[in-house]
Structures are given as C-alpha cells and as structure tokens.
Design an enzyme around this catalytic site. Structure first.
Site, PDB file in Angstrom:
ATOM      1  CG  ASP A   1      -2.111   0.941   0.996  1.00 20.99           C
ATOM      2  OD1 ASP A   1      -2.043   1.775   0.070  1.00 20.99           O
ATOM      3  OD2 ASP A   1      -3.091   0.862   1.751  1.00 20.99           O
TER       4      ASP A   1
HETATM    5  C1  BGC Z   1      -4.844   3.461   0.115  1.00 22.78           C
HETATM    6  C2  BGC Z   1      -4.966   2.483  -1.034  1.00 22.78           C
HETATM    7  C3  BGC Z   1      -4.815   3.212  -2.340  1.00 22.78           C
HETATM    8  C4  BGC Z   1      -3.508   3.949  -2.343  1.00 22.78           C
HETATM    9  C5  BGC Z   1      -3.271   4.737  -3.608  1.00 22.78           C
HETATM   10  C6  BGC Z   1      -3.595   4.305   0.013  1.00 22.78           C
HETATM   11  O1  BGC Z   1      -3.615   5.320   0.943  1.00 22.78           O
HETATM   12  O2  BGC Z   1      -4.859   2.768   1.341  1.00 22.78           O
HETATM   13  O3  BGC Z   1      -6.193   1.825  -0.979  1.00 22.78           O
HETATM   14  O4  BGC Z   1      -4.903   2.318  -3.404  1.00 22.78           O
HETATM   15  O5  BGC Z   1      -3.478   4.871  -1.266  1.00 22.78           O
HETATM   16  O6  BGC Z   1      -4.144   5.792  -3.693  1.00 22.78           O
END
Ligand code: BGC
Length: 806
Positions: A319
């Site tokens: 993530d």
């Molecule tokens: C989120 C993800 C997301 C990523 C990119 C993160 O903060 O937890 O779900 O895909 O950001 O935006």
C-alpha cells in the site's frame, strides 16, 4: 537611530534569506525523495519498428535483431526470462519501486496520466514501457481535466462495494467490473487498485464502504466477480488490503493481535476465494502489522499462504508508502514498493551490496513485475483513445445501484401509486452522496440527486420544501463549499442539516402527497466513524423523523426514509416511525435515478444486507476492541509522516486500539456472533424485502465426490416481477469445538421472475469448506458427524433444514 534601523533591517533580511533557503532545500529534498527522482529513466516513445522474415516487431533494445522478449508470438515466461537475462543489476533494482508521486499531484511527465496514483517504472535501454496504476474500487480516479487541453477525462462513479455486495448478483458485479476495465483501457490505465476485500469487522471502520461484507464468502465471491470482469479486458487488478486492515485509526502502525483461526476462517478466507476464483494480477499488502509483523514484510502471508498454499501467480505491491524495511519486504515476497521513493531505491541498493538482500529475491520480484508488464496493453503497443463509453457505463451503474439497494421496511407504501407531489426532506435529498472519500473516490462528471431523480421520472417536487432548502443553503453558504483537490481526499463533505420549524413542517405536509426524507452519511480513508452523531442519528435528524412522520401521519399521508449512507447506522430506535425505509447506500453518479427506479416500481428491490444492523453498537463483540475516539488523518499529517516516518511507540506507552488491537471476538464477527448468542438485531444479515413473494420448493440434496449438491425451485407468487437471493448456511450439530451456530456457505440469485414463473437453482458446496482451522495441527479439520444444511431468505429466516451425516 539610523544604525538601529539598519541593524534591524539586516536581521529581517537574514531571516527572510534563511526561510527562503530552508524552503528551497525542503522542496528540493521532498521533490528528489518522493516526487520526481527518476532521472535517466524516461519512457521511450521512439522505439523503431523492424521487419525480419516477414515478422514486424518493435526492436526494443535497438540491436537490429529479433530478441525472444520482442517477439509477441513467444510465451510470456520465455520473454520474461530473456529480458531478465539482459538486465543489469541496477535496472532490476530500479524496477522494484515505483516512480514517485509526481503524477498523483499532477506533475506528469510526457506520456503520463494525471491523477494516476502510481506506476511501474520503464526500462528505457530495453524499451520496456511505463505501466500505470490507478484507484480504485468504485471506478477510476484520474484528474478530470488537463493543462492546455479542453477535453475532459471524467470517469464513471459506480456504486460502492458494499452496495454491490448487497446485490448478491455475481453476473451483475462482473458487468460492473467489465465496465471499469473498459474505462481503464480507454484511459491508458493498466492496473486498477481494487477491489478492496477487507472484512467489516466493526461498523465504524471509515473505509467499510469500499469493502463488501462482514462475511468472507460473500466478500470473496463478489471480489472475484469484479476481478474477472475487469481482467477480461486485459487490465489488471490489485486486490487490497491484504490483510486484516479493519480500522483507519493509526493504520500505518497498528498491530492486529489475532488468532490463526480467525485469520484463516475470517480475514484470509475472502482473499483465498478471490485468488482461487479469479487469479488477480496483483495483491496489495496492507499497512498494519499482524501479531507484530508488517503484512508487507511477512513471508508467512505473502509466500507461504498466498503463493504456496493458494497458488497465487501474480505480484504483491505495498500500500502507498506501507511497511518499513524495503529489503525485508522484497525478501518476504512483496515484489513492488509503491508509489516508490528515492530512500527505498537507495536502501535496496545498499541491502544488495551488503548481502542482506539476495540476488534470488531480486530476480524473483523482477520476474513477477516483468510478467505483469508483458501482460499489459502497454506492451502490446495498444493505442488508447481516451473516449470511454460514459453513457453506456452510466446505464450500467444506474441498474447495478438499484439492484443493490435494500428495502428494509414497507408498510403498504411502496412502490408509489398515485403520489403526484413529493416533499423532499433533509439536505441529503438535494446533495445526494455518490460514494465515500479518499482513494475510493471517483472524479465523475455529475451526480444525480434524489431531486433530479424524481424530476427525471416525471414526478413533481414540492415547492415549499424546496424553497426552505434554498434559503437554508443561502444562509449557510460556507457549509456548502465542497472540499476540492487533495483536500477532498481527507475531508468528507457534510453540509449542515436543515432545522425545520413547526410552521414549515405543516406547510410542507399541507401542500404535498408524501414525504421522502433522506439521512446521509459520508466517511472515507484516513478516519474511522464515531458513535455519536454518526452511527447514532443527530438530534436534528431524530427530530426531523419524529416531527415529519407525526405531521404526515396526522393527515393520513406517508413518509419514506431513504438512507444514503456508506456504513451501518442505528435504526432500532426509530424504524417504527416511517412507513418505509430504503437503504440506498451510495449508488454512484446515478444514485438519485436508481432510488426513484425503486420507489416508483420501475425496478423491484432485490438487495439483501451483506452485514448485520445491530440494535446497539456494543452488541458487536468486536466493539470492546475498536477505537472509540477516531482521529482523521490530515494532509499535513500525511506529509509529515512521509518526511519523518513515525517511529515505533515504546512498549510502555502503547495505546490499546491505536498501537495495537486485540481481535478477541475471534471468529465471532457479525452474524456469526449475533446468531450464536441469539441476540436481537435491528435487521439481520441477508435481510431485504421485495414487492413480491417467492415460494421455495423442498430442496433436493445429493452428496457426490466430496461435494454437497443442493437444488430447489423458486417461484414468484406475487404480482411484481422480481429476483430472489437464496442463502445456504451450514451448522455443525453437537460440535465439540466453539464455532458459529451457522455460516454462509453458498448463495444464488434468480433471474427476473415474472408472476408465477419459477426457476431451478442449484449450488455446490465442497465438503472441505465445512472445516474449521485447527490450531493444534495448524491445518483445516473436518468434524465428523451431523450437519444441518439450511436454506434461508436471511440468516434469521430459515425456510428449510436438512441434516446430513459427514
Ligand atoms: C490506500 C490504497 C490506495 C492507495 C493509492 C492508500 O492510501 O490505502 O487503498 O490504493 O493509497 O491511492
């Protein structure tokens, strides 16, 4: 005096110079660490085309010969091995982290896609292209406009995942995924960062709207349908957040303390179904730790379980900025670090030099990344045209939203018959919410409010009620300014509710035929919800419901409550008041039309709850261990954490439910707890009304080849055409272990059945799915003996039971 002034001016100038240099240095540091640090690695657009022996190909490494990796006719595995053999160590390491944040914040390089939140970096020397990644679960999230470009780049806001799960319709969810995939393909996005398949462990997780259900089987089947739909376009998915990311509070440091059994039966199970039913191209590891280890650094999760046990073939990415130790991440099987930083690049280079990170681990990760690149349209030189069929997709989102809305109550009120003048009550009726905030948001061209939905369907909107709203908006104009850009990501828009006077209420009732009152809730990434004024209705909302139902009922008129919410709210104390309640969820950009489709009877509701609506929050067993004072992440906080990653809190100072969270409820999540304890609920798991009734024929049950085969006929015995969701639960009779009274093991949704039409449905339940995770042997165990096979229209309305001896 002059001297003093001169001295003072000197100090001011020195101070300004200091501040300016500090700002320039910080900007330079942030830019070179997180935003744009990829000098020398530009995506190549000048690759020459060659024809040798009648075969035309891109001579990616410009060596005037046809290399195996340049030959589309060769198998991807061979092409990957060939290109890997030509890569330098530096090029391989370079591939393991993304390109930074430039495109997220609109600083896109030529050929980039503004708003795409991540990328797999190109390898220009070998002509390997950039691959673009973009959120998310309810549709694409890219910038809708671009500099010096009149064209718009809007995307379709599809319904939130919770609504899709409420449809219990795998075909429909596949269609939604398919449309998302087509949109991604049109906009040049190669991998969609979704679906999100975390379990609704507690109703107040701020991101529950992005997730499907409290049940792993429903989550897994729905997730797999979306993945299959998206991937049928040659577009990848990243199923997230693996795993047990069930709260937003302190999500990057939170340590989940959970048993192996709960992990296998609840938190991993949904992902297991997805992997086995759809082979997603990628999985996204989560931010949190599990029993002390970051998921992105856990070999047990990413290699032993995901790959060795389930047979996952794709790559794992972090993530965004997740985890701590880049080298441990790659060694554990987390192949790609997103969105990538210069720090990670340096750390990996250093780890290889000092032997901490093996060449095998690097090759393995690079191979998985290259395999993905070779599967993408970018590698097939596909020319995207930026013209998705938004009109067609609007139709898909409208129908899918209607199919996932759940009719919770209906006392001879719906569908509308001859209501001509509709009083729309509550601010949300006019400011309808399409979806939640954060990375799960979408930049759509428009959102149909309930008001527009009614007008589009030819209804009349009560002018008295409308005027009250207009003057409320004028007086409170500040509260109606919608957060924009990055700010919108972490600030759910919640305009002030209207406080109606008694006169206003009486005027509305006197001039209208029916009241439709909407209660709205908005939440999102970076914060959990609170009990007060969020799970519970606010005082204003309670008074609205009490006063309007009272006033309308006195005049023999009805009130319908519409819930435009992303997560569960309290309903037990007020549900007796209105005549009907429609749980509309957040239905995407066509939400207002979809609600009116149901209220007007154009579509018969067929959604059922993918979670329990409890009487009280504290009835949830998980409530004892869930953050009670949610704090929302701010943009400043986020940037600060990026530059100065938060260090581990000393053991003695760790705060329960923030630094660590006990999952003491174990496998007793949602209905597994409520049904085992026989607790009263407000609306049970699997519940939902229809405008018609269905007859279930006696089930036929056969056991063949380790599978339980069940079939029965479902007949529509009412007047309205409709669809039914049939649920199959199992129960171990006289179990020797502590296990949930019943668990969902399969489900089926009928097609639209006309009056008197019936259909045969059949499901298969593999007997091994009745096993429990046995911690003493660290494996699944099947208890021998009698099991009940139950068919229900909800978890609390079981229509038939048969017993089998296994
Ligand atoms: C989120 C993800 C997301 C990523 C990119 C993160 O903060 O937890 O779900 O895909 O950001 O935006």
């Amino acid at each position: 005096m002059k001297k003093k002034i001169f001295f003072f001016l000197k100090i001011v100038v020195a101070f300004i110079v200091l501040i300016l240099s500090a700002s320039i240095c910080s900007f330079w540091y942030v830019n070179k660490t997180f935003i744009s640090f990829e000098d020398g690695y530009e995506n190549r657009t000048d690759i020459p085309e060659l024809t040798i022996n009648g075969y035309t190909f891109l001579d990616r490494n410009s060596n005037s010969t046809l290399d195996v990796y340049e030959d589309d006719r060769e198998a991807i595995t061979d092409r990957v091995l060939d290109v890997l053999s030509q890569m330098t160590l530096q090029e391989k390491i370079h591939l393991l982290k993304g390109a930074g944040m430039a495109s997220t914040i609109g600083m896109t390089k030529p050929g980039g896609i503004p708003g795409a939140v991540g990328a797999i970096v190109p390898t220009p020397r070998l002509g390997i292209p950039t691959v673009h990644l973009s959120d998310g679960p309810a549709g694409l999230r890219i910038e809708p406009s671009r500099e010096n470009d009149d064209k718009t780049y809007y995307c379709t806001a599809f319904p939130i995942a919770t609504l899709l799960a409420s449809s219990w319709n795998e075909t429909l969810v596949y269609e939604v995924g398919n449309a998302m995939g087509r949109e991604a393909k049109a906009y040049g996005i190669d991998v969609i960062l979704g679906p999100a398949a975390n379990i609704h462990r507690h109703p107040l997780c701020g991101r529950n709207f992005e997730y499907f259900s409290e049940d792993p089987l429903l989550s897994g089947f729905m997730g797999a349908s979306i993945v299959n739909g998206i991937q049928s376009n040659g577009i990848g998915t990243s199923v997230k957040h693996f795993v047990a990311n069930n709260q937003e509070t302190n999500r990057v440091l939170n340590d989940v303390i959970v048993s192996d059994r709960a992990m296998h039966e609840i938190y991993l199970k949904g992902f297991e179904h997805i992997v086995k039913r759809s082979q997603p191209w990628t999985i996204m590891s989560s931010y949190n730790k599990i029993n002390g280890v970051y998921t992105s650094e856990s070999e047990w999760l990413l290699t032993n379980i995901l790959r060795n046990e389930w047979g996952f073939k794709g790559l794992v990415m972090t993530d965004w900025f997740g985890g701590k130790n880049s080298s441990s991440q790659i060694s554990a099987g987390n192949d790609l670090l997103e969105p990538g930083t210069n720090r990670q690049w340096k750390a990996l280079t250093k780890a290889v030099k000092n032997g901490e990170l093996s060449m095998d681990a690097i090759d393995r990760a690079a191979k998985r990344i290259l395999t993905l690149i070779f599967k993408t349209k970018k590698m097939q030189n596909y020319r995207f045209n930026n013209t998705p069929d938004l009109k067609k997709h609007a139709g898909i989102t409208r129908n899918s939203a209607a199919e996932g809305m759940v009719l919770l109550k209906n006392e001879n009120s719906l569908p509308f018959t001859n209501e001509k003048n509709i009083a729309l009550l509550g601010i949300t009726s006019y400011e309808f919410i399409a979806g939640g905030t954060g990375s799960g948001d979408v930049n759509e061209a428009y959102t149909i409010s309930l008001e527009e939905g009614f007008l589009n369907a030819g209804f009349k909107i009560n002018k008295t009620a409308k005027k009250i709203v207009e003057s409320h908006q004028k007086v409170n104009s500040d509260g109606f300014v919608k957060p924009q850009g990055l700010d919108a990501i972490f600030s759910p828009f919640s305009p002030p509710e209207i406080i109606y006077t008694t006169d206003q209420i009486n005027n509305i009732v006197a001039t209208s035929d029916i009241g439709v009152l909407t209660i709205g809730r908005n939440s999102g990434e970076g914060g959990d919800r609170s009990e007060k004024d969020d799970f519970l209705l606010t005082k204003t909302e309670q008074e609205m419901i009490v006063k309007f139902t009272d006033a309308f009922h006195k005049k023999n008129k009805k009130v319908i409550v519409v819930l435009n919410i992303g997560g569960v709210i309290e309903t037990a104390t007020w549900k007796h008041l209105p005549d009907a309640i429609l749980l509309a969820w957040q239905g995407g950009q066509e939400g207002g039309n979809s609600v009116v489709d149901i209220l007007s009877g154009r579509i018969n509701p067929s959604g059922k709850l993918p979670m329990t609506f409890p009487v009280k929050l504290s009835d949830h067993e998980s409530h004892k261990n869930f953050p009670k004072n949610p704090k929302m992440i701010t943009l400043e906080g986020l940037v600060k954490n990026l530059i100065f990653p938060p260090s581990e809190t000393p053991k003695a100072d760790k705060v329960k439910d923030e630094d660590y969270t006990f999952y003491h409820e174990d496998v007793f999540v949602g209905y597994r707890h409520f049904d085992s304890k026989n607790l009263e609920v407000s609306f049970p798991f699997g519940f939902g009304l229809s405008y018609t009734n269905f007859e279930y024929s006696p089930m036929k049950l056969k056991i063949k080849n380790d599978t339980i085969n069940i079939s029965l006929n479902i007949k529509n015995i009412g007047i309205f055409p409709g669809k039914e969701v049939v649920q199959f639960y199992t129960e171990k009779v006289n179990s020797t272990i502590k296990r949930p009274t019943q668990e969902l093991k399969s489900f089926a949704k009928t097609k639209l059945l006309e009056n008197n039409e019936s259909i045969n449905i059949s499901v298969k339940i593999p007997i091994k799915e009745l096993s429990y995770w046995n911690e003493t042997i660290n494996d699944w165990s099947l208890e021998k003996g009698v099991y009940k096979i139950k068919i229900g229209e909800s978890s609390r309305s079981i229509r038939q039971v048969l017993e089998v001896n296994l």
